[in-house]
Motif scaffolding. Structure first.
Motif, PDB file in Angstrom:
ATOM      1  N   UNK A   2       0.927  -1.445   0.160  1.00  0.00           N
ATOM      2  CA  UNK A   2      -0.224   0.030  -0.068  1.00  0.00           C
ATOM      3  C   UNK A   2       0.779   1.147  -0.156  1.00  0.00           C
ATOM      4  N   UNK A   3       1.732   1.238   0.897  1.00  0.00           N
ATOM      5  CA  UNK A   3       2.753   2.602   0.669  1.00  0.00           C
ATOM      6  C   UNK A   3       3.582   2.652  -0.301  1.00  0.00           C
ATOM      7  N   UNK A   4       3.855   1.418  -0.954  1.00  0.00           N
ATOM      8  CA  UNK A   4       4.685   1.647  -2.359  1.00  0.00           C
ATOM      9  C   UNK A   4       3.787   2.123  -3.444  1.00  0.00           C
ATOM     10  N   UNK A   5       2.533   1.724  -3.381  1.00  0.00           N
ATOM     11  CA  UNK A   5       1.334   2.379  -4.135  1.00  0.00           C
ATOM     12  C   UNK A   5       1.308   3.837  -4.232  1.00  0.00           C
ATOM     13  N   UNK A   6       1.566   4.160  -3.247  1.00  0.00           N
ATOM     14  CA  UNK A   6       1.330   5.815  -2.929  1.00  0.00           C
ATOM     15  C   UNK A   6       3.060   6.426  -3.312  1.00  0.00           C
ATOM     16  N   UNK A   7       3.914   5.865  -3.146  1.00  0.00           N
ATOM     17  CA  UNK A   7       5.319   6.268  -3.410  1.00  0.00           C
ATOM     18  C   UNK A   7       5.543   6.299  -5.063  1.00  0.00           C
ATOM     19  N   UNK A   8       4.828   5.329  -5.641  1.00  0.00           N
ATOM     20  CA  UNK A   8       5.215   5.523  -7.242  1.00  0.00           C
ATOM     21  C   UNK A   8       4.794   6.563  -7.861  1.00  0.00           C
ATOM     22  N   UNK A   9       3.781   7.255  -7.815  1.00  0.00           N
ATOM     23  CA  UNK A   9       3.592   8.360  -8.439  1.00  0.00           C
ATOM     24  C   UNK A   9       3.996   9.838  -7.698  1.00  0.00           C
ATOM     25  N   UNK A  10       4.512   9.811  -6.488  1.00  0.00           N
ATOM     26  CA  UNK A  10       5.470  10.713  -5.898  1.00  0.00           C
ATOM     27  C   UNK A  10       6.945  10.523  -6.376  1.00  0.00           C
ATOM     28  N   UNK A  11       7.407   9.410  -6.722  1.00  0.00           N
ATOM     29  CA  UNK A  11       8.798   9.287  -7.376  1.00  0.00           C
ATOM     30  C   UNK A  11       8.725   9.948  -8.600  1.00  0.00           C
ATOM     31  N   UNK A  12       7.739   9.665  -9.365  1.00  0.00           N
ATOM     32  CA  UNK A  12       7.726  10.051 -10.600  1.00  0.00           C
ATOM     33  C   UNK A  12       7.698  11.579 -10.903  1.00  0.00           C
ATOM     34  N   UNK A  13       6.748  12.298 -10.113  1.00  0.00           N
ATOM     35  CA  UNK A  13       6.762  13.763  -9.785  1.00  0.00           C
ATOM     36  C   UNK A  13       7.982  14.466  -9.418  1.00  0.00           C
TER      37      UNK A  13
END
Length: 180
Positions: free
Chosen positions: A71-82
């Motif tokens: 769940x935490x990883x799913x939140x991090x993926x778009x953050x990392x892309x941004x």
């Protein structure tokens, strides 16, 4: 003759009484030994139950942790892309690779905090992901603190990448919210 029969009966009664007393004493001793053995067995079963309960708790926590990691990883993926950050190139769990990449990039370039602040301010999806990440990670740390009896595991998470990332994301969110 009457006296002899009486004497024999008295001797037989005395012998039977002594045998009965001896039998009662030995039975009493055996019951005491059985009681000690049963008490020992009961204490041993309680210890085994506690060990199994702790193992079950650890296994349950591990299973829940994997769900939370994803769940935490799913939140991090778009953050990392941004933020234009890549995960670490290691054999760690993908969550730790992602967090490590973010924290490594921040250590090299503090401007990453500004990138995240802008992304939070300008993109509601990123703001939602950061907020969700902060909430889930805080809940996870609270759960670890309540289930970890000696505090070693929860301290490891708090002082490690998870705790560092919480501070980083909370700082970026606070900066983005003060600019509104």
């Amino acid at each position: 003759m009457n006296n002899t029969i009486m004497l024999i009966l008295i001797i037989v009664c005395a012998f039977c009484s002594l045998c009965s007393v001896f039998f009662i004493i030995s039975t009493n001793r055996n019951i005491g030994n059985v009681t000690k053995t049963l008490t020992y067995q009961y204490n041993l079963l309680v210890k085994i139950q506690n060990v199994l309960k702790n193992k079950f708790s650890v296994n349950e926590t591990t299973d829940k942790a994997e769900i939370i990691y994803q769940d935490l990883l799913q939140d991090l993926i778009p953050i990392m892309a941004a933020m234009d950050v890549m995960p670490r190139n290691s054999s760690e769990h993908p969550l730790w690779r992602a967090l490590g990449g973010i924290m490594d990039e921040y250590a090299k370039n503090p401007f990453v905090l500004e990138k995240l602040r802008r992304a939070i301010k300008l993109d509601s999806n990123i703001a939602h992901n950061v907020s969700h990440y902060l909430n889930r990670a805080n809940l996870f740390l609270q759960h670890m603190a309540s289930t970890d009896t000696d505090g070693i595991l929860s301290t490891t998470f708090t002082d490690g990448l998870l705790g560092q990332s919480l501070t980083f994301f909370a700082q970026a969110q606070a900066l983005a919210n003060t600019d509104k």
